[in-house]
Scaffold this active site. Structure first.
Site, PDB file in Angstrom:
ATOM      1  N   HIS A   4       0.887  -1.164   0.000  1.00 47.50           N
ATOM      2  CA  HIS A   4       0.000   0.000   0.000  1.00 47.50           C
ATOM      3  C   HIS A   4       0.922   1.210   0.000  1.00 47.50           C
ATOM      4  O   HIS A   4       1.445   1.624   1.039  1.00 47.50           O
ATOM      5  CB  HIS A   4      -0.908  -0.014   1.226  1.00 47.50           C
ATOM      6  CG  HIS A   4      -1.807   1.173   1.300  1.00 47.50           C
ATOM      7  ND1 HIS A   4      -2.873   1.345   0.456  1.00 47.50           N
ATOM      8  CD2 HIS A   4      -1.785   2.255   2.097  1.00 47.50           C
ATOM      9  CE1 HIS A   4      -3.476   2.486   0.736  1.00 47.50           C
ATOM     10  NE2 HIS A   4      -2.826   3.060   1.731  1.00 47.50           N
ATOM     11  N   LYS A  25       0.289  10.343   0.313  1.00 48.94           N
ATOM     12  CA  LYS A  25       1.106   9.650  -0.690  1.00 48.94           C
ATOM     13  C   LYS A  25       0.807  10.155  -2.102  1.00 48.94           C
ATOM     14  O   LYS A  25       1.722  10.490  -2.850  1.00 48.94           O
ATOM     15  CB  LYS A  25       0.873   8.132  -0.625  1.00 48.94           C
ATOM     16  CG  LYS A  25       1.300   7.488   0.673  1.00 48.94           C
ATOM     17  CD  LYS A  25       1.054   5.993   0.695  1.00 48.94           C
ATOM     18  CE  LYS A  25      -0.403   5.613   0.548  1.00 48.94           C
ATOM     19  NZ  LYS A  25      -1.267   6.033   1.654  1.00 48.94           N
ATOM     20  N   ASP A  43      -1.295   4.142  -4.905  1.00 51.23           N
ATOM     21  CA  ASP A  43      -2.096   3.375  -3.949  1.00 51.23           C
ATOM     22  C   ASP A  43      -1.626   1.936  -3.774  1.00 51.23           C
ATOM     23  O   ASP A  43      -1.597   1.434  -2.660  1.00 51.23           O
ATOM     24  CB  ASP A  43      -3.587   3.409  -4.298  1.00 51.23           C
ATOM     25  CG  ASP A  43      -4.439   2.887  -3.165  1.00 51.23           C
ATOM     26  OD1 ASP A  43      -4.231   3.340  -2.017  1.00 51.23           O
ATOM     27  OD2 ASP A  43      -5.289   2.022  -3.392  1.00 51.23           O
ATOM     28  N   ARG A  97      17.910  17.135  12.901  1.00 54.10           N
ATOM     29  CA  ARG A  97      18.167  18.094  11.824  1.00 54.10           C
ATOM     30  C   ARG A  97      19.026  17.463  10.736  1.00 54.10           C
ATOM     31  O   ARG A  97      18.786  17.649   9.543  1.00 54.10           O
ATOM     32  CB  ARG A  97      18.860  19.330  12.408  1.00 54.10           C
ATOM     33  CG  ARG A  97      19.159  20.374  11.370  1.00 54.10           C
ATOM     34  CD  ARG A  97      19.777  21.595  11.977  1.00 54.10           C
ATOM     35  NE  ARG A  97      20.125  22.549  10.940  1.00 54.10           N
ATOM     36  CZ  ARG A  97      20.753  23.667  11.158  1.00 54.10           C
ATOM     37  NH1 ARG A  97      21.094  23.998  12.391  1.00 54.10           N
ATOM     38  NH2 ARG A  97      21.049  24.470  10.171  1.00 54.10           N
TER      39      ARG A  97
END
Length: 140
Positions: A4, A25, A43, A97
């Site tokens: 997925h 996404k 998907d 960071r």
């Protein structure tokens, strides 16, 4: 193996976009496409190991289609199969960071991983990563 996920490619290098439903996404894939990437799959992504690389491809039923929430299903020129070069996980925050080199274990191989939840301007960062990689202070 079916994941997925979504996947785009730039100059033959694939980006696997992971995240739960609604994580963004498809939106990130569309942003990457606006920067010149090609759609591999949205998907659902088929992945398979081939020797020392992982190939991503699209299931035939959704080839050349990408969802744009609030707009509908859009058409796109399909790309793939493509070897994966990078993965991004939209479910996880990056606390550092300058993070360590993170890896995603997939099909017995390691793929560089970026943690991307809540990151603005993620698309140009990922595009540059696909183009040139990540600088490593251990390089000569």
């Amino acid at each position: 193996m079916m994941l997925h996920a979504s996947c785009v490619a730039f100059q033959g290098r694939g980006l696997l976009i992971l995240g739960a439903s609604g994580a963004g996404k498809s939106c990130l894939a569309l942003e990457m496409m606006a920067f010149g990437c090609a759609l591999v799959a949205d998907d659902r992504v088929l992945v398979r190991r081939e020797s020392d690389r992982i190939l991503a491809d699209c299931p035939p039923a959704i080839l050349g289609r990408i969802e744009a929430r609030g707009v509908g299903i859009l058409s796109a020129d399909p790309a793939g199969p493509v070897p994966l070069a990078l993965a991004v996980d939209l479910d996880q925050d990056e606390p550092d960071r300058l993070p360590i080199h993170r890896k995603l274990d997939l099909a017995g191989l390691h793929l560089p991983l970026v943690l991307g939840r809540g990151r603005v301007h993620l698309a140009p960062v990922l595009l540059q990563y696909l183009k040139s990689g990540r600088w490593d202070r251990d390089r000569p």
